[in-house]
Structure formats: structure tokens, C-alpha cells
Scaffold this motif. Structure first.
Motif, PDB file in Angstrom:
ATOM      1  N   SER A   5       0.768  -1.179   0.076  1.00 23.28           N
ATOM      2  CA  SER A   5       0.161  -0.035  -0.156  1.00 23.28           C
ATOM      3  C   SER A   5       0.932   1.226   0.090  1.00 23.28           C
ATOM      4  N   SER A   6       0.393   2.361  -0.469  1.00 23.61           N
ATOM      5  CA  SER A   6       1.043   3.447  -0.387  1.00 23.61           C
ATOM      6  C   SER A   6       1.702   4.081   0.926  1.00 23.61           C
ATOM      7  N   ASP A   7       0.933   3.599   2.103  1.00 21.48           N
ATOM      8  CA  ASP A   7       1.517   3.915   3.384  1.00 21.48           C
ATOM      9  C   ASP A   7       2.386   2.891   4.024  1.00 21.48           C
ATOM     10  N   SER A   8       2.809   1.863   3.206  1.00 23.25           N
ATOM     11  CA  SER A   8       3.798   0.805   3.886  1.00 23.25           C
ATOM     12  C   SER A   8       5.272   1.302   3.758  1.00 23.25           C
ATOM     13  N   VAL A   9       5.635   2.424   2.951  1.00 29.50           N
ATOM     14  CA  VAL A   9       6.938   2.720   2.735  1.00 29.50           C
ATOM     15  C   VAL A   9       7.391   3.649   3.790  1.00 29.50           C
ATOM     16  N   GLY A  26       1.517  16.831   3.882  1.00 31.36           N
ATOM     17  CA  GLY A  26       0.412  15.974   3.689  1.00 31.36           C
ATOM     18  C   GLY A  26      -0.289  16.172   2.268  1.00 31.36           C
ATOM     19  N   ALA A  27       0.132  17.014   1.537  1.00 25.91           N
ATOM     20  CA  ALA A  27      -0.236  17.195   0.242  1.00 25.91           C
ATOM     21  C   ALA A  27       0.440  16.246  -0.556  1.00 25.91           C
ATOM     22  N   ILE A  28       1.719  16.180  -0.231  1.00 19.05           N
ATOM     23  CA  ILE A  28       2.667  15.252  -1.044  1.00 19.05           C
ATOM     24  C   ILE A  28       2.110  13.767  -0.842  1.00 19.05           C
ATOM     25  N   PHE A  29       1.700  13.491   0.385  1.00 19.22           N
ATOM     26  CA  PHE A  29       1.373  12.010   0.455  1.00 19.22           C
ATOM     27  C   PHE A  29       0.085  11.799  -0.074  1.00 19.22           C
ATOM     28  N   GLU A  30      -0.797  12.703  -0.010  1.00 23.86           N
ATOM     29  CA  GLU A  30      -2.043  12.587  -0.581  1.00 23.86           C
ATOM     30  C   GLU A  30      -2.163  12.346  -2.047  1.00 23.86           C
ATOM     31  N   LEU A  51      -2.082   8.551  -6.612  1.00 20.42           N
ATOM     32  CA  LEU A  51      -1.516   8.183  -7.792  1.00 20.42           C
ATOM     33  C   LEU A  51      -1.307   6.814  -7.808  1.00 20.42           C
ATOM     34  N   CYS A  52      -0.868   6.187  -6.471  1.00 18.15           N
ATOM     35  CA  CYS A  52      -0.908   4.887  -6.430  1.00 18.15           C
ATOM     36  C   CYS A  52      -2.178   4.046  -6.641  1.00 18.15           C
ATOM     37  N   LYS A  69      -5.361  15.601 -11.195  1.00 22.85           N
ATOM     38  CA  LYS A  69      -4.368  15.662 -10.234  1.00 22.85           C
ATOM     39  C   LYS A  69      -3.566  17.040 -10.461  1.00 22.85           C
ATOM     40  N   LEU A  70      -3.518  17.550 -11.518  1.00 25.63           N
ATOM     41  CA  LEU A  70      -2.611  18.729 -11.836  1.00 25.63           C
ATOM     42  C   LEU A  70      -2.871  19.847 -10.864  1.00 25.63           C
ATOM     43  N   PRO A  71      -4.038  20.243 -10.497  1.00 21.85           N
ATOM     44  CA  PRO A  71      -4.297  21.225  -9.659  1.00 21.85           C
ATOM     45  C   PRO A  71      -3.702  21.065  -7.998  1.00 21.85           C
ATOM     46  N   LEU A  72      -3.837  19.925  -7.728  1.00 19.67           N
ATOM     47  CA  LEU A  72      -3.040  19.478  -6.499  1.00 19.67           C
ATOM     48  C   LEU A  72      -1.438  19.555  -6.627  1.00 19.67           C
ATOM     49  N   MET A  73      -1.181  18.995  -7.834  1.00 25.35           N
ATOM     50  CA  MET A  73       0.385  19.333  -7.958  1.00 25.35           C
ATOM     51  C   MET A  73       0.783  20.668  -8.056  1.00 25.35           C
ATOM     52  N   LYS A  74      -0.214  21.622  -8.616  1.00 29.95           N
ATOM     53  CA  LYS A  74       0.139  22.981  -8.836  1.00 29.95           C
ATOM     54  C   LYS A  74       0.347  23.724  -7.227  1.00 29.95           C
TER      55      LYS A  74
END
Length: 152
Positions: free
Chosen positions: A10-14, A31-35, A40-41, A103-108
Motif C-alpha cells: 500500500s502507499s502507506d507501507s513505505v 500532507g499534500a505530497i502524501f495525498e 497516484l498509487c 491531479k494537476l491542480p493538487l500538483m500546482k
């Protein structure tokens, strides 16, 4: 990668956001990076899809310091066509590209938050900021010049 490739993890396991708690004042950015990473995962992108999407994001024609934005836009369009072809070739869900693009607005937002944190750090610790590696300075100095509208 994001730690969620073909490993079945899962994306939280690393690494979790709490790993970065020592960076005080960065909770919103982390928080935004992990979201973004989690979303994306969930899309289960292949290496090729992730590479093409990354290229499309990096080739953003709306950077204020660009002088040939139309050429960058044409190149980005070609990459999106290649990405769509790759998605169709893999018989992925038809809405995968639109989910990626959504996801582009979140990336911005992440980019702007990062620039704000860098500018704040630069003001607080100018001697350290002066010693950033050359590539880091090259990438972020051009962006930092435009991060605060009061400076223009």
C-alpha cells in the motif's frame, strides 16, 4: 517511485507523513505530497505511464519565465498523445488519463506550497540558501522570483 509499484504494497507501507514531522511548519506541504502519492498509487500507473505523465507535468507551458511557451505546449500535447496511446495499449480504464490530469491542480498547489516554504527558508537562513547545490538554485531561483506578487 512512490513505493506502490508492482510490489503489492500500500502507499502507506513505505514511509508515512509522520516520518517528516521534524520539518516544523511543513505539515500542509507534506500532507499534500502524501495525498498525491496515495491517489497516484490508486491509479496503478505502469512505469511508462508514470514517465510520460511526469514529462507532461514537467513540460508546463505556463511558467512565467518561459520565452517559447507555444513550443513547450506543442511538446506537452505530443506527450499527452503518447500517454493516451500507452493507456489504450495497456487496455487501462478509459478515464485513467482524465483521473491523472485531475491531479494537476493538487500538483500546482504542492508546487506553490513548496515555493512558499523555500522562500520562507531563504529569508530565515540566507547563508544556508546561498549554499544550495547549483542545480537546486537553477531550478528554484527562477520560480522564487515570481512566488511573491508584492515583489513585482
Amino acid at each position: 517511485g512512490w513505493g506502490c509499484g508492482g510490489t503489492g504494497q500500500s502507499s502507506d507501507s513505505v514511509v508515512s507523513p509522520s516520518f517528516y514531522r521534524p520539518c516544523s511548519g511543513c505539515d500542509d506541504l507534506i500532507g499534500a505530497i502524501f495525498e498525491l502519492g496515495r491517489t497516484l498509487c490508486r491509479l496503478q500507473l505502469s512505469d511508462e505511464e508514470l514517465a510520460l505523465f511526469t514529462a507532461a507535468v514537467l513540460l508546463s507551458p505556463d511558467r512565467p519565465w518561459l520565452t517559447e511557451s507555444k513550443k513547450v505546449q506543442k511538446l506537452q500535447d505530443k506527450i499527452y498523445v503518447a500517454l493516451q496511446h500507452e493507456i489504450q495499449k495497456k487496455h487501462s480504464a478509459e478515464d485513467k488519463l482524465s483521473k491523472m490530469v485531475s491531479k494537476l491542480p493538487l500538483m500546482k498547489t504542492i508546487c506553490n506550497l513548496h515555493l512558499d516554504k523555500l522562500e520562507f527558508f531563504r529569508l530565515l537562513h540566507p547563508e544556508t540558501a546561498m549554499n544550495f547545490p547549483p542545480l537546486y538554485k537553477e531550478v528554484f531561483n527562477s520560480e522564487l522570483q515570481y512566488s511573491d506578487p508584492r515583489e513585482s
